[in-house]
Design an enzyme around this catalytic site. Structure first.
Site: not given
Ligand code: SAH
Length: 374
Positions: A116, A136, A143, A367
């Site tokens: 996506e 991932c 996440c 996110c």
């Molecule tokens: N793998 C990379 C990029 C993708 S996630 C990373 O982890 O940085 C992008 C951002 O969204 C990251 O900071 C991640 O920790 C955050 N994120 C993941 N799940 C989330 C959620 N349920 N609520 C808010 N932020 C979240």
């Protein structure tokens, strides 16, 4: 999806660094440097300048359909089109919110893998949030992407195509606000960009190279977000690409971070922060510390204080993200009063802090919500 199912749901804390071996997506113009494009064209029996023409069509005019490139002879169109413009991304579904200014697209890749991307248009900028892997392997329990495991790495062109698709929609005036362009790209979609290092660097180069070599987006507008793969952060710092580094910290102490961001069992908070400060020193770019606020898990004032002490007097910005809901997760966003107290503690330490808006929540496009299911 039998053709490209992930390796299976990972056990809690299990990390996957090496993507399963799968057939690679076909080579595309966007995978290649300008010199490689010229060589590819010559290899196909055409003059090198054809590569410049193709590049102008693709990166300037956002045109990836060789049949319409009428400045090329018909035979060359056919031959070069087949060789350099394979279909990499097929749209499956589009969801919009915020009056059409947030738009999430589900793409099918050539092998059936699903990813996506999300376009977010604001008054002063338009950001494309792109995926760098199908799935991932980093397995962060809050996440949605991490829960399904890693299917495969994406190619440079598969990443670039997501941005080009957004740029095309903007140029065509399909996004409310009149014709526009992509000003920012964040590697915050599915995947851990630094676990797919080579393809991601290739994509960053294509994004920032001036036309017709690339899209000409300012490197300052590009953000690479990582769970904290320390050696790769070091490598990125030496690329000479002044992109913004975002570090998904989520906890200031190893005990909690070990559970929230399993990679912490390999590289500790102190090590990943040291890598971040080196990055800031080398690139002169402010590092963004990402911190999802999870009710009663990581949102205590003492943790804000600890975080404040760890990052004060550094070239840093703290970005707090109210936790977005994901299926099956018992966690939820912090209470508003706890969020406010957390912000206040950080400000007390003199740290620039913002709370991220949760664009796209209603369409599971925020996110951590990208799960790419049909
Ligand atoms: N793998 C990379 C990029 C993708 S996630 C990373 O982890 O940085 C992008 C951002 O969204 C990251 O900071 C991640 O920790 C955050 N994120 C993941 N799940 C989330 C959620 N349920 N609520 C808010 N932020 C979240």
């Amino acid at each position: 999806m039998s053709t490209a199912s992930p390796t299976g749901t990972p056990a809690p804390g299990q990390l996957t660094f090496v993507a399963p071996r799968r057939a690679k997506p076909a080579r595309h113009l966007a995978d290649l440097t300008m010199a490689e494009r010229r060589a590819a064209v010559v290899e196909l029996g055409e003059k090198p300048f054809r590569a410049d023409q193709l590049s102008k069509h693709y990166f300037d005019k956002l045109n990836g359909d060789p049949a319409t490139m009428t400045d090329l002879p018909a035979a060359a169109r056919e031959k070069l089109g087949t060789a350099l413009f394979p279909t990499l991304l097929t749209p499956v579904r589009e969801l919009t919110s915020d009056g059409g200014t947030t738009r999430k697209t589900l793409w099918r890749l050539f092998d059936g893998a699903l990813v996506e991307s999300v376009l977010m248009r604001y008054t002063d900028r338009t950001t494309m949030c792109v995926s760098s892997q199908a799935g991932c392997g980093m397995n962060c329990p809050f996440c949605a992407t991490g829960q399904a495991g890693l299917t495969r790495n994406m190619s440079t062109a598969e990443i670039v195509e997501q941005v080009v698709a957004g740029a095309r929609a903007l140029a065509a005036g399909e996004v409310p606000g009149g014709p526009g362009r992509v000003s920012n790209v964040v590697f915050m979609g599915m995947g851990e960009p630094l676990a797919n290092y080579k393809a991601v660097i290739g994509a960053v180069r294509r994004l920032v190279e001036p036309s017709p070599s690339g899209l000409g987006i300012s490197a300052r507008g590009v953000t690479v977000s990582t769970v904290g793969l320390v050696p790769a952060i070091g490598k990125l710092a030496d690329e000479g690409l002044p992109v913004t580094l975002a570090l998904s910290l989520h906890a200031p102490d190893d005990e909690l971070r070990d559970t929230l961001v399993p990679i912490n069992t390999r590289w500790k908070v102190s090590e990943v922060l040291a890598a971040a400060w080196d990055y800031a020193a080398k690139t002169k770019r402010r590092v963004s510390i990402e911190y999802a606020l999870i009710k009663d898990i990581n949102d205590q004032e003492w943790r804000a204080d600890l975080l404040g002490k760890l990052v004060r007097n550094k070239l840093v910005h703290v970005n707090l993200i109210p936790l977005n809901p994901t299926p099956g997760s018992k966690w939820t966003a912090s209470r508003p009063e706890d969020e406010r107290a957390f912000v206040r503690r950080l400000e007390y330490h003199g740290i620039p802090v913002t709370v991220r808006d949760t664009r796209g929540r209603e369409i599971d496009g925020a996110c951590g919500q990208l799960a790419a299911a049909e």
